[in-house]
Design an enzyme around this catalytic site. Structure first.
Site, PDB file in Angstrom:
ATOM      1  N   GLU A  81      -5.285  -5.521  10.927  1.00 44.34           N
ATOM      2  CA  GLU A  81      -4.328  -4.432  11.128  1.00 44.34           C
ATOM      3  C   GLU A  81      -4.695  -3.651  12.385  1.00 44.34           C
ATOM      4  O   GLU A  81      -5.566  -2.765  12.335  1.00 44.34           O
ATOM      5  CB  GLU A  81      -4.372  -3.470   9.937  1.00 44.34           C
ATOM      6  N   ASN A  89       0.853  -1.189   0.000  1.00 43.49           N
ATOM      7  CA  ASN A  89       0.000   0.000   0.000  1.00 43.49           C
ATOM      8  C   ASN A  89       0.892   1.244   0.000  1.00 43.49           C
ATOM      9  O   ASN A  89       1.472   1.598   1.031  1.00 43.49           O
ATOM     10  CB  ASN A  89      -0.887  -0.047   1.273  1.00 43.49           C
ATOM     11  N   HIS A 103      -9.755   0.479   5.190  1.00 46.01           N
ATOM     12  CA  HIS A 103      -8.441   0.721   5.802  1.00 46.01           C
ATOM     13  C   HIS A 103      -8.614   1.690   6.974  1.00 46.01           C
ATOM     14  O   HIS A 103      -9.422   2.611   6.911  1.00 46.01           O
ATOM     15  CB  HIS A 103      -7.480   1.304   4.763  1.00 46.01           C
TER      16      HIS A 103
END
Ligand code: PGA
Length: 242
Positions: free
Chosen positions: A163, A7, A92
């Site tokens: 994450e 990313n 995200h």
């Protein structure tokens, strides 16, 4: 199959993105690895062009919730697909926490990806406050249920990226033993939503120094890398190691 996702966020300008792509074009990708680059939207087509004869795949850092229409500044999954994207990051933590993306928006974007034929990478993770309050599993369950208990489109292929918010860009990566535990929990949790096996990736301050401590775990199907994927020296070393 191990997934290595890069990313590039908003770290590189156009010339830098192209130069990184050109340097990577010579790096061999073994068949048991799927490597996906997520360049800026602006650099996307140039990067795609530079890597046309390679095994690198491309993805979108973000997609709109609708396929077409009057949405100034947005780019849809359908349009990304037409430009060659096969993956997209969805939910995200930077989108959720900086741009205020809600669970509903995350669900709509997952749906948009399935409809466009793009493989979404659903990113979930707890904050530091969640951890301190003993709410890690609660937060992950809630983020999964917000998407999968109300999806309208049939579920296509997708990846999950665990994450922890506090680990992203902080240099403070999650302990591999904790990642193992969380991935085991997520595997069980996903069984209520789909019969297909779901690859689960870890992301958050992954570097060439620590990458193998994650990818060597049987519960970890790959890694989502930000900062350490933006230089050829660091990223090509990671590709060698995994
Ligand atoms: P980082 O970013 O590797 O720079 O921590 C990971 C991510 O945001 O996916």
């Amino acid at each position: 199959m191990k997934y290595i996702l890069a990313n590039w966020k908003m770290y590189l300008d156009n010339a830098e993105s192209l130069s990184l792509a050109e340097s990577l074009a010579d790096v061999a990708v073994e068949s048991e690895k799927t490597v996906v680059l997520f360049p800026s939207t602006l650099a996307f087509s140039q990067v795609k062009w530079a890597l046309q004869d390679s095994s690198f795949l491309l993805g979108a850092q973000n997609v709109a919730f609708s396929p077409r229409g009057a949405y100034t500044g947005a780019v849809s999954a359908e349009i990304f697909y037409s430009a060659g994207a096969r993956y997209a990051l969805v939910g995200h933590s930077e989108r959720r926490h900086i741009f205020g993306e809600t669970d509903t928006a995350v669900r709509q974007k997952m749906q948009a990806c399935f409809e466009a034929g793009i493989i979404p990478v659903l990113c979930i993770g707890e904050t530091q406050e969640d951890t301190q309050a003993g709410k890690r599993q609660y937060r992950l369950k809630q983020q999964l249920s917000a998407v999968f208990s109300q999806l309208e489109a049939p579920i296509g292929s997708f990846l999950l990226a665990y994450e922890p918010v506090w680990a992203i860009g902080s240099g403070e990566s999650c302990l591999p033993a904790d990642v193992s535990d969380v991935h085991g929990f997520l595997q069980d949790e996903m069984k209520q939503y789909t019969k297909q096996p779901v690859p689960i990736l870890y992301g958050g301050s992954v570097t060439k120094e620590n990458v193998v401590s994650y990818t060597s775990l049987s519960e970890v199907d790959g890694v989502l890398i930000g900062g350490a994927s933006t230089t050829v020296e660091s990223f090509s070393r990671i590709l060698e190691l995994v």
